[in-house]
Design a protein around this motif. Structure first.
Motif, PDB file in Angstrom:
ATOM      1  N   ARG A   1       0.637   3.187  -4.104  1.00 58.46           N
ATOM      2  CA  ARG A   1      -0.602   3.720  -3.533  1.00 58.46           C
ATOM      3  C   ARG A   1      -1.756   3.266  -4.411  1.00 58.46           C
ATOM      4  O   ARG A   1      -1.709   3.427  -5.628  1.00 58.46           O
ATOM      5  CB  ARG A   1      -0.539   5.249  -3.482  1.00 58.46           C
ATOM      6  CG  ARG A   1      -1.847   5.923  -3.098  1.00 58.46           C
ATOM      7  CD  ARG A   1      -2.128   5.700  -1.623  1.00 58.46           C
ATOM      8  NE  ARG A   1      -3.191   6.546  -1.168  1.00 58.46           N
ATOM      9  CZ  ARG A   1      -4.458   6.144  -1.023  1.00 58.46           C
ATOM     10  NH1 ARG A   1      -4.800   4.908  -1.305  1.00 58.46           N
ATOM     11  NH2 ARG A   1      -5.372   6.983  -0.573  1.00 58.46           N
TER      12      ARG A   1
ATOM     13  N   GLU B   1      -1.028  12.170   4.065  1.00 57.19           N
ATOM     14  CA  GLU B   1      -0.984  11.019   3.163  1.00 57.19           C
ATOM     15  C   GLU B   1      -1.175  11.460   1.717  1.00 57.19           C
ATOM     16  O   GLU B   1      -2.121  12.181   1.403  1.00 57.19           O
ATOM     17  CB  GLU B   1      -2.094  10.037   3.530  1.00 57.19           C
ATOM     18  CG  GLU B   1      -2.182   8.849   2.603  1.00 57.19           C
ATOM     19  CD  GLU B   1      -3.284   7.883   2.971  1.00 57.19           C
ATOM     20  OE1 GLU B   1      -3.366   6.833   2.318  1.00 57.19           O
ATOM     21  OE2 GLU B   1      -4.055   8.166   3.902  1.00 57.19           O
TER      22      GLU B   1
ATOM     23  N   TRP C   1      -1.959   0.896   0.725  1.00 57.84           N
ATOM     24  CA  TRP C   1      -0.567   0.910   0.272  1.00 57.84           C
ATOM     25  C   TRP C   1      -0.006  -0.502   0.195  1.00 57.84           C
ATOM     26  O   TRP C   1      -0.301  -1.344   1.041  1.00 57.84           O
ATOM     27  CB  TRP C   1       0.280   1.700   1.273  1.00 57.84           C
ATOM     28  CG  TRP C   1      -0.019   3.151   1.280  1.00 57.84           C
ATOM     29  CD1 TRP C   1      -1.011   3.775   1.979  1.00 57.84           C
ATOM     30  CD2 TRP C   1       0.659   4.162   0.551  1.00 57.84           C
ATOM     31  NE1 TRP C   1      -0.979   5.120   1.735  1.00 57.84           N
ATOM     32  CE2 TRP C   1       0.044   5.383   0.859  1.00 57.84           C
ATOM     33  CE3 TRP C   1       1.732   4.157  -0.322  1.00 57.84           C
ATOM     34  CZ2 TRP C   1       0.465   6.585   0.322  1.00 57.84           C
ATOM     35  CZ3 TRP C   1       2.161   5.353  -0.850  1.00 57.84           C
ATOM     36  CH2 TRP C   1       1.525   6.552  -0.529  1.00 57.84           C
TER      37      TRP C   1
ATOM     38  N   TRP D   1      -2.624   3.846   6.015  1.00 62.30           N
ATOM     39  CA  TRP D   1      -1.724   4.944   6.336  1.00 62.30           C
ATOM     40  C   TRP D   1      -1.506   5.063   7.837  1.00 62.30           C
ATOM     41  O   TRP D   1      -0.384   5.107   8.301  1.00 62.30           O
ATOM     42  CB  TRP D   1      -2.292   6.252   5.776  1.00 62.30           C
ATOM     43  CG  TRP D   1      -1.416   7.441   6.013  1.00 62.30           C
ATOM     44  CD1 TRP D   1      -1.605   8.416   6.949  1.00 62.30           C
ATOM     45  CD2 TRP D   1      -0.219   7.788   5.318  1.00 62.30           C
ATOM     46  NE1 TRP D   1      -0.608   9.359   6.880  1.00 62.30           N
ATOM     47  CE2 TRP D   1       0.259   8.992   5.866  1.00 62.30           C
ATOM     48  CE3 TRP D   1       0.493   7.213   4.276  1.00 62.30           C
ATOM     49  CZ2 TRP D   1       1.408   9.629   5.418  1.00 62.30           C
ATOM     50  CZ3 TRP D   1       1.628   7.851   3.829  1.00 62.30           C
ATOM     51  CH2 TRP D   1       2.078   9.031   4.397  1.00 62.30           C
TER      52      TRP D   1
END
Length: 67
Positions: free
Chosen positions: A25, A8, A30, A48
């Motif tokens: 981000r 990530e 996200w 993630w």
């Protein structure tokens, strides 16, 4: 055959995913900003692993493509 695990990105900012969609981000996760050029839900945060944002990796920082 499975894809290798992708790490990530941890730098806050905008990213292109492998489909050309734009993600943001943030510290908390996200946000999917544009999908197929159309604005989407600007409120929801995805994780993630449990989002599963990682399915759309690899991610390329948007600034890398502006130069």
């Amino acid at each position: 055959m499975s894809r290798p695990k992708t790490v990530e990105p941890h730098i806050i900012g905008l990213y292109w995913d492998r489909d050309g969609d734009i993600w943001q981000r943030e510290d908390g996760g996200w946000r999917l900003i544009l999908q197929s050029g159309v604005a989407v839900d600007p409120v929801s945060l995805w994780e993630w692993e449990n989002g599963p944002v990682s399915d759309f990796a690899p991610f390329v920082p948007l600034t890398a493509l502006e130069a």
